[in-house]
Write a protein that holds these residues in place. Structure first.
Motif, mmCIF file in Angstrom:
data_model
loop_
_atom_site.group_PDB
_atom_site.id
_atom_site.type_symbol
_atom_site.label_atom_id
_atom_site.label_comp_id
_atom_site.label_asym_id
_atom_site.label_seq_id
_atom_site.Cartn_x
_atom_site.Cartn_y
_atom_site.Cartn_z
ATOM 1 N N THR A 13 -2.200 11.616 1.183
ATOM 2 C CA THR A 13 -2.193 11.034 2.521
ATOM 3 C C THR A 13 -3.575 10.728 3.068
ATOM 4 O OG1 THR A 13 -2.157 13.258 3.477
ATOM 5 C CG2 THR A 13 -0.031 12.176 3.098
ATOM 6 N N PRO A 65 3.088 12.753 -1.823
ATOM 7 C CA PRO A 65 2.103 11.672 -1.978
ATOM 8 C C PRO A 65 0.814 11.956 -1.223
ATOM 9 C CG PRO A 65 4.277 10.760 -1.568
ATOM 10 C CD PRO A 65 4.405 12.244 -1.373
ATOM 11 N N HIS A 100 0.822 -1.211 0.000
ATOM 12 C CA HIS A 100 0.000 0.000 0.000
ATOM 13 C C HIS A 100 0.855 1.260 0.000
ATOM 14 C CE1 HIS A 100 0.713 -0.813 4.317
ATOM 15 N NE2 HIS A 100 0.671 0.502 4.470
ATOM 16 N N ARG A 154 0.906 4.136 -3.152
ATOM 17 C CA ARG A 154 0.755 5.572 -2.943
ATOM 18 C C ARG A 154 1.888 6.353 -3.619
ATOM 19 N NH1 ARG A 154 -2.540 7.614 1.222
ATOM 20 N NH2 ARG A 154 -4.447 6.370 1.244
ATOM 21 N N TRP A 172 1.695 8.832 -6.932
ATOM 22 C CA TRP A 172 2.191 10.210 -6.850
ATOM 23 C C TRP A 172 3.158 10.511 -7.992
ATOM 24 C CZ3 TRP A 172 7.309 11.327 -4.446
ATOM 25 C CH2 TRP A 172 7.619 12.694 -4.472
#
Length: 469
Positions: free
Chosen positions: A413, A411, A290, A294, A298
């Protein structure tokens, strides 16, 4: 002949509390909120409804009670804090209501209701008033520093221990779901842990600043003094790993580093902390899927624009559509961005208010942050200085993480925008944070009590002798 000599007494006029200015600013904030509601209704419904006036009056009445609590129990509080937050909250309600209208037009209900957010606002403002009323001195919190730290860590870890059905949403295990009710405990943990950090650093400041080894121009702390930093590192990385929540992990750890630097004035602590966090982030990237998803989203959001990158791509399109002055409230398409009322409410404002409007909103946040830092400078006790600076810095860091995520600076959040995004936990926690900051502000701006005139028998006898001369 009797001559009476009266000692010169300097009369200091009382300092203004500026409560009337706060009341006027609250009325101004309510006026802007009502005007924004009218613009949305005019653009979406092509008409106006009298019930909007009642909503505006309810908004003003709610914050009027908060104003009365400050006027009675904390009259020297900074007069800008509550009005600016009221305006941010009001604009958030307007945007959530605007998204409700879109849902009603197309017959779907994918966004939370503005009525629910208004109910949460009522609960949050009531909590604000209660904290201001019963927390008579912010230094009382220092007595429960370790208790706050323990409770904060336990509450933060609860979602990781619960089954996914009770804690997970959108891939992150950050919720505690109860029948008809759910909370996000990390919002409250950040306040509890800041109280703990401030209390510990004030109590052991000499150990952090006076001992250690010198290496390459830096003063390195002893291993036993490094334990709190290592504990915070383990907790933040643990949140990132087990709860899949990058935002909370980054916010907690960055807030701790800020408080450590303010307490010790040693940049070596910051360097060590950043190195530890970088090592933990790199390890998490290679160990957990995960985290890797992410980061890849990004770096390459357009590689999968209909899948993993859909949110950030739609967010970038919203900012591009808004341009400099925006499309106008009610004239854009913010509903095309998933989670527009929570994680991406900044993108919704960026589309309909443009760069100018979004900059104004960020300026409002800047006012709250700067006034919080000024409160930290003016506070007379060390614990209040660290706590106020930590609370203000946490707001600044959370705003940076949110705006940086939706603009693809960092990235994504999943943190919410304070006081604007939909969410009861976020709203309640941030109003409690504001209440603590208001209480510290009252203590900082309150005039010092002067020592009363000496009315002892000896002084009275001396005065009588002078009068007989």
């Amino acid at each position: 002949m009797t001559t009476q000599l009266q000692p010169a007494v300097a009369v200091t006029p009382p300092l203004p509390t500026r409560r009337n200015a706060e009341l006027l600013l609250l009325v101004f904030a309510g006026g802007i909120t009502v005007a924004a509601l009218l613009i949305v209704e005019a653009n979406r419904e092509r008409g106006l409804h009298w019930e909007l006036t009642s909503q505006g009056l309810a908004f003003l009445t709610l914050f009027g009670f908060a104003h009365l609590a400050i006027r009675r129990f904390a009259p020297y509080t900074d007069p800008l804090l509550l009005p600016v937050v009221a305006l941010l909250n009001g604009l958030g309600l307007v945007m959530i209501h605007r998204l409700d209208l879109v849902d009603n037009e197309i017959g779907r209900h994918t966004h939370p209701s503005a009525n629910q957010q208004m109910l949460w606002t009522l609960v949050a403002v009531a909590s604000f008033a209660l904290v201001v009323t019963f927390l008579r001195d912010h230094r009382q919190l220092a007595r429960y520093g370790y208790t706050c730290g323990l409770v904060g860590l336990v509450v933060l870890a609860i979602p990781a221990l619960l089954p996914a059905s009770l804690s997970e949403q959108n891939g992150a295990k950050i919720w505690i779901r109860l029948p008809g009710f759910s909370i996000q405990p990390a919002e409250f943990s950040k306040i509890l842990l800041l109280i703990f950090f401030s209390a510990v650093l004030v109590a052991k400041r000499s150990l952090f600043t006076s001992v250690g080894k010198h290496l390459m121009g830096m003063t390195l702390p002893r291993p036993r003094d490094l334990a709190p930093l290592l504990l915070a590192w383990v907790a933040s990385v643990g949140v990132m790993v087990f709860e899949k929540d990058l935002g909370t992990s980054l916010l907690l750890y960055a807030s701790f580093l800020v408080v450590v630097y303010l307490a010790t004035q040693r940049f070596s602590w910051v360097i060590i902390g950043l190195i530890l966090f970088a090592l933990g982030s790199v390890a998490a990237y290679f160990m957990f899927d995960h985290v890797r998803v992410r980061v890849q989203t990004w770096l390459h959001p357009f590689a999968d624009p209909d899948g993993a990158g859909y949110q950030i791509v739609q967010s970038l399109f919203s900012f591009a559509t808004g341009g400099i002055f925006g499309t106008g409230l009610g004239n854009g398409q913010p509903d095309t961005v998933p989670e527009a009322s929570t994680d991406f409410i900044i993108a919704a404002f960026g589309e309909e208010l443009g760069l100018v409007g979004l900059s104004s909103i960020l300026m409002l946040y800047t006012i709250v942050i700067v006034r919080g830092l000024r409160t930290a400078i003016a506070t007379r006790d060390s614990f209040g200085k660290l706590l106020a600076a930590g609370l203000a810095s946490t707001l600044a860091l959370q705003l940076f993480i949110v705006v940086g995520g939706v603009t693809r600076l960092i990235p994504l959040t999943g943190l919410t925008t304070p006081w604007m995004s939909y969410g009861g936990s976020s709203l309640l926690a941030n109003y409690m944070l504001l209440a603590i900051l208001a209480r510290i502000s009252h203590s900082a701006r309150r005039p010092l009590r002067t020592r009363p005139r000496d009315k002892s028998p000896i002084a009275a006898a001396g005065t009588e002798v002078i009068e007989r001369v």
